[in-house]
Design a protein around this motif. Structure first.
Motif, PDB file in Angstrom:
ATOM      1  N   ALA A   1     -47.107   1.965  44.476  1.00 47.87           N
ATOM      2  CA  ALA A   1     -47.126   0.543  43.046  1.00 47.87           C
ATOM      3  C   ALA A   1     -47.104   0.501  41.893  1.00 47.87           C
ATOM      4  CB  ALA A   1     -48.513  -0.455  43.886  1.00 47.87           C
ATOM      5  N   ILE A   2     -47.875   1.959  41.609  1.00 45.10           N
ATOM      6  CA  ILE A   2     -47.884   2.127  40.369  1.00 45.10           C
ATOM      7  C   ILE A   2     -47.175   2.606  38.987  1.00 45.10           C
ATOM      8  CG2 ILE A   2     -49.188   4.379  38.476  1.00 45.10           C
ATOM      9  CD1 ILE A   2     -50.339   4.975  41.077  1.00 45.10           C
ATOM     10  N   GLY A   3     -47.247   1.880  38.378  1.00 47.33           N
ATOM     11  CA  GLY A   3     -45.443   1.422  37.409  1.00 47.33           C
ATOM     12  C   GLY A   3     -44.924   0.455  38.113  1.00 47.33           C
TER      13      GLY A   3
ATOM     14  N   GLU B   1     -54.974   3.348  44.382  1.00 43.96           N
ATOM     15  CA  GLU B   1     -53.583   3.102  44.459  1.00 43.96           C
ATOM     16  C   GLU B   1     -52.574   3.596  45.173  1.00 43.96           C
ATOM     17  OE1 GLU B   1     -54.721   2.790  39.826  1.00 43.96           O
ATOM     18  OE2 GLU B   1     -54.256   5.045  40.437  1.00 43.96           O
TER      19      GLU B   1
ATOM     20  N   ASN C   1     -56.746   2.597  31.916  1.00 47.56           N
ATOM     21  CA  ASN C   1     -56.026   4.170  31.744  1.00 47.56           C
ATOM     22  C   ASN C   1     -54.788   3.700  30.725  1.00 47.56           C
ATOM     23  OD1 ASN C   1     -55.499   6.283  32.010  1.00 47.56           O
ATOM     24  ND2 ASN C   1     -54.046   6.289  34.277  1.00 47.56           N
TER      25      ASN C   1
ATOM     26  N   LEU D   1     -58.095  -0.238  38.858  1.00 49.68           N
ATOM     27  CA  LEU D   1     -57.376   0.255  37.503  1.00 49.68           C
ATOM     28  C   LEU D   1     -56.416  -0.440  36.915  1.00 49.68           C
ATOM     29  CD1 LEU D   1     -57.749   3.172  36.382  1.00 49.68           C
ATOM     30  CD2 LEU D   1     -57.440   4.037  38.351  1.00 49.68           C
ATOM     31  N   VAL D   2     -56.209  -0.353  36.102  1.00 51.26           N
ATOM     32  CA  VAL D   2     -54.846  -1.374  35.332  1.00 51.26           C
ATOM     33  C   VAL D   2     -54.308   0.107  34.863  1.00 51.26           C
ATOM     34  CG1 VAL D   2     -53.971  -3.051  34.394  1.00 51.26           C
ATOM     35  CG2 VAL D   2     -55.772  -2.739  35.291  1.00 51.26           C
ATOM     36  N   GLY D   3     -52.761   0.161  34.810  1.00 49.83           N
ATOM     37  CA  GLY D   3     -52.125   1.324  33.584  1.00 49.83           C
ATOM     38  C   GLY D   3     -51.150   0.428  32.569  1.00 49.83           C
ATOM     39  N   GLY D   4     -49.948  -0.035  33.185  1.00 52.34           N
ATOM     40  CA  GLY D   4     -48.925  -0.707  32.347  1.00 52.34           C
ATOM     41  C   GLY D   4     -49.692  -2.082  31.225  1.00 52.34           C
TER      42      GLY D   4
ATOM     43  N   GLU E   1     -50.365  10.768  39.252  1.00 47.44           N
ATOM     44  CA  GLU E   1     -48.963  11.666  38.422  1.00 47.44           C
ATOM     45  C   GLU E   1     -50.503  13.110  38.269  1.00 47.44           C
ATOM     46  OE1 GLU E   1     -49.808   8.366  35.144  1.00 47.44           O
ATOM     47  OE2 GLU E   1     -48.887   7.210  36.661  1.00 47.44           O
TER      48      GLU E   1
ATOM     49  N   GLY F   1     -55.367  -0.163  42.197  1.00 44.97           N
ATOM     50  CA  GLY F   1     -54.740  -0.576  41.115  1.00 44.97           C
ATOM     51  C   GLY F   1     -52.647   0.079  41.395  1.00 44.97           C
ATOM     52  N   GLY F   2     -52.072  -0.063  40.404  1.00 39.67           N
ATOM     53  CA  GLY F   2     -50.539  -0.740  41.465  1.00 39.67           C
ATOM     54  C   GLY F   2     -50.380  -1.600  40.630  1.00 39.67           C
ATOM     55  N   SER F   3     -49.784  -1.902  39.668  1.00 40.72           N
ATOM     56  CA  SER F   3     -48.725  -3.023  38.554  1.00 40.72           C
ATOM     57  C   SER F   3     -49.425  -4.339  38.991  1.00 40.72           C
ATOM     58  CB  SER F   3     -47.899  -3.369  39.836  1.00 40.72           C
ATOM     59  OG  SER F   3     -47.037  -2.680  39.237  1.00 40.72           O
ATOM     60  N   VAL F   4     -51.099  -4.521  38.370  1.00 37.00           N
ATOM     61  CA  VAL F   4     -52.307  -5.184  38.853  1.00 37.00           C
ATOM     62  C   VAL F   4     -51.786  -6.220  37.397  1.00 37.00           C
ATOM     63  CG1 VAL F   4     -54.506  -5.973  38.241  1.00 37.00           C
ATOM     64  CG2 VAL F   4     -53.786  -4.466  40.207  1.00 37.00           C
TER      65      VAL F   4
HETATM   66  C1  PEP Z   1     -52.306   3.506  36.778  1.00 41.37           C
HETATM   67  O1  PEP Z   1     -51.338   4.273  36.678  1.00 41.37           O
HETATM   68  O2  PEP Z   1     -53.517   3.898  37.521  1.00 41.37           O
HETATM   69  C2  PEP Z   1     -51.926   2.596  37.154  1.00 41.37           C
HETATM   70  C3  PEP Z   1     -52.478   1.612  37.830  1.00 41.37           C
HETATM   71  O3  PEP Z   1     -50.468   2.008  36.556  1.00 41.37           O
HETATM   72  P1  PEP Z   1     -49.852   0.081  36.830  1.00 41.37           P
HETATM   73  O4  PEP Z   1     -51.092  -0.395  36.738  1.00 41.37           O
HETATM   74  O5  PEP Z   1     -49.459   0.086  35.343  1.00 41.37           O
HETATM   75  O6  PEP Z   1     -49.396   0.662  37.805  1.00 41.37           O
END
Ligand code: PEP
Length: 254
Positions: A174-176, A170, A12, A235-238, A100, A214-217
């Motif tokens: 833990a997100i970001g 998520e 993402n 689900l991966v953000g950063g 978000e 998802g969350g800081s993977v």
């Molecule tokens: C996300 O926004 O879905 C997410 C999991 O972000 P991050 O990997 O940066 O924690």
């Protein structure tokens, strides 16, 4: 690692990457991931880069996702994008109800359910996000919150549609944040989600639905998280914003 369901790992990109940067990133991912068959790899660029990324991944094993869509098919909805418009660019997945959007755009479960139905009507696979805040976890309300989000956000889906839907757990805390759920914490909630799916649909459906964490993977925690029996992807953000970090997560998950 042999899994019951095929892993799905989704990047993402959120509101990041110009078209040129997006193309750089997918070209690198194509090179790094050309041999990967064990995982469904999906990237979700910002909508401004969807057309170019779509062309760039035509001859690859990388699939395209969107970060959001309207619940409407068309008409006077300024700034919105429909499922049909996404389909024009061979988008296959769409993230719905990301925390978000729940927080900043005040998206509620009812709206997410309408979007999920609209996605299926256009043969897009929704990735429906659920997860508790830190305050809710600390108040021991995780199951209550996640259960309610699932019931509301999946309302009206048929069994066949549910099988083609991905659920992303998520935890908001833990997100970001760099603070991921432990493998145990993730597995506990994922097993609970599967139980809820069994009660909302049936056991057979629940067994087939892929539930992502998802969350800081990152590459360092991917293997342990993915080895949990009910964790079917990420689900991966950063960490999806760079070739090395995203491809390492995928390689470490196999
Ligand atoms: C996300 O926004 O879905 C997410 C999991 O972000 P991050 O990997 O940066 O924690």
């Amino acid at each position: 690692m042999e899994k019951e369901r095929k892993l799905i790992i989704v990047g993402n990109w959120k509101m990041n990457k110009t078209v040129a940067e997006a193309l750089d990133l997918v070209q690198g991912l194509k090179r790094e991931l050309a041999a990967v068959k064990e995982v469904d790899v999906v990237v979700c660029p910002p909508v401004t880069a969807i057309a170019d990324v779509s062309k760039a991944i035509l001859d690859s094993n990388i699939r395209l996702g969107a970060q959001n869509m309207s619940e409407h098919n068309g008409g006077a909805f300024t700034g919105e994008i429909s499922a049909g418009m996404l389909k024009e660019f061979s988008v296959r997945y769409v993230i719905l109800g990301h925390s978000e959007r729940r927080q900043h755009q005040k998206e509620c479960d009812g709206l997410i359910a309408k979007k999920a139905l609209a996605a299926h009507a256009a043969s897009l696979r929704p990735i429906v996000c659920v997860g508790e805040t830190l305050a809710e976890r600390e108040a021991d309300q995780t199951k209550e919150v996640v259960g309610k989000q699932l019931e509301g956000s999946l309302a009206g889906l048929t069994k066949d549609q549910m099988v083609e839907t991905v659920v992303a757990y998520e935890p908001v805390w833990a997100i970001g944040t760099g603070r991921n759920a432990s493998a145990d914490q993730a597995q506990t909630v994922h097993a609970f989600i599967r139980q809820v799916l069994a009660s909302l649909f049936n056991e057979a459906v629940a067994k087939r639905v892929r539930i992502q964490y998802g969350g800081s993977v990152k590459s360092a925690n991917a293997r342990e998280l993915m080895s949990q029996s009910d964790v079917d992807g990420a689900l991966v953000g950063g960490a999806s914003l760079e070739v090395r970090s995203f491809s390492d997560i995928i390689k470490n998950s196999i």
